[in-house]
Design an enzyme around this catalytic site. Structure first.
Site, mmCIF file in Angstrom:
data_model
loop_
_atom_site.group_PDB
_atom_site.id
_atom_site.type_symbol
_atom_site.label_atom_id
_atom_site.label_comp_id
_atom_site.label_asym_id
_atom_site.label_seq_id
_atom_site.Cartn_x
_atom_site.Cartn_y
_atom_site.Cartn_z
ATOM 1 C CG ASP A 1 -2.217 -1.017 1.176
ATOM 2 O OD1 ASP A 1 -2.374 -1.486 -0.177
ATOM 3 O OD2 ASP A 1 -3.059 -0.961 1.721
ATOM 4 C CG ASN B 1 -4.101 5.577 3.192
ATOM 5 O OD1 ASN B 1 -4.918 5.209 2.329
ATOM 6 N ND2 ASN B 1 -3.024 4.637 3.628
ATOM 7 C CG LEU C 1 -7.758 -0.544 12.100
ATOM 8 C CD1 LEU C 1 -9.254 -0.783 12.513
ATOM 9 C CD2 LEU C 1 -7.734 -1.731 10.685
ATOM 10 C CB SER C 2 -2.643 0.924 13.732
ATOM 11 O OG SER C 2 -2.009 2.419 13.460
ATOM 12 C CB ALA D 1 -1.077 7.696 23.005
#
Length: 302
Positions: A84, A157, A202-203, A222
């Site tokens: 990607d 993205n 997503l991560s 975070a």
């Protein structure tokens, strides 16, 4: 989800090929790709970096008709061979040209580059016959109030704002269409398109968004507060970010390419006025790809 009609293309096509330059073993798939394209009588153009990697570093014989320099090129279709990340670099080179991009996956996960090397032959037979779909994917644009970015300000993205030069969190004041949303105390903030919702976003706990949803996801990295959660907004809304940092600077990452900004820099993020065309096999269903890539329903006990 829109129904995508097949695109009928002329018999002889011009392909522009982009590939990564750090997977010597997997680059053998490129030879098979050239063989398939030449069998169809296609014209092959290739970015110079990939050509030099194959010919000089790997000593391959590559049957190209022309080498591509910069972003000034034309083609009927762009082929990205890699993961990607390679696809995103190809999309950046394509920019506003509206040339459809096909991703052949020699990387790992591959949501954008989702045609496997084993599927190449049947995929190009389908392309020759006009049996494929083209999906329009939205793009984000980043505008800085006090500078021009060294890299392209467009992201397929995501655009991420991250701490730099300090282990301390940064403070990101966020407004939507001028209305105050929140001040995030966090390591960063990820602003993602539906396409990017299965990547960095997503991560860090962002939601998976179906393509063509016309939305943007805002997800903190975070965050200091456990009450802070991702939020999804319309993609025709404008996001404004003001950052404070103990190091007096911060990092902006646009589809993985990053540079440093001063904390006096105000960022504006909006949907770009163009989209990227992504080639998919005509029987492609997003939910099938999602289930396969995310291994939903897989039972490791068997």
């Amino acid at each position: 989800m829109p129904i995508l009609q097949p695109k009928l293309m002329k018999q002889l096509m011009k392909f522009a090929i982009f590939g990564n330059t750090y997977q010597p073993k997997k680059s053998l798939h490129a030879l098979r790709l050239f063989e398939l394209l030449k069998k169809q009588g296609a014209e092959i153009c290739m970015c110079r970096e990939f050509y030099q990697f194959l010919t000089a570093d790997l000593k391959m014989e590559v049957p190209v008709d022309a080498l591509l320099e910069g972003n000034d090129f034309t083609a009927d279709m762009v082929i990205s061979i890699g993961g990607d990340g390679t696809f995103l670099k190809a999309a950046r080179r394509v920019g506003r040209k509206q040339i459809p991009i096909l991703g052949i996956n020699t990387g790992r996960l591959g949501f954008l580059a989702d045609v496997s090397p084993e599927e190449m032959e049947v995929t190009f037979e389908e392309i020759q016959a006009g049996r494929y779909s083209v999906e329009e994917r939205s793009v984000l644009q980043l505008i800085c109030n006090d500078r021009n970015l060294q890299e392209s300000p467009y992201a397929l993205n995501e655009i991420a704002v991250l701490k730099r030069d300090s282990s301390s969190m940064i403070s990101i004041r966020t407004a939507i269409n001028g209305a105050y949303l929140n001040t995030y105390q966090a390591d960063g903030l990820v602003i993602a398109t539906p396409t990017g919702s299965t990547a960095y976003s997503l991560s860090v706990g962002g939601p998976i968004i179906v393509p063509h949803s016309n939305t943007i996801a805002i997800t903190p990295v975070a965050p200091h507060s456990l009450n802070v959660r991702p939020i999804v907004i319309r993609d025709d809304w404008e996001i404004t970010l003001d950052v404070e940092s103990r190091s007096h600077n911060f990092l902006v990452a646009i589809d993985g390419s990053s540079e440093t900004c001063k904390e006096t820099t105000q960022l504006t993020i909006r949907r770009a006025d163009y989209s990227i065309k992504v080639v998919k096999r005509f029987n492609h269903i997003f939910f099938d790809t999602l289930r396969s890539k995310m291994m939903w329903g897989a039972d490791g006990r068997r």
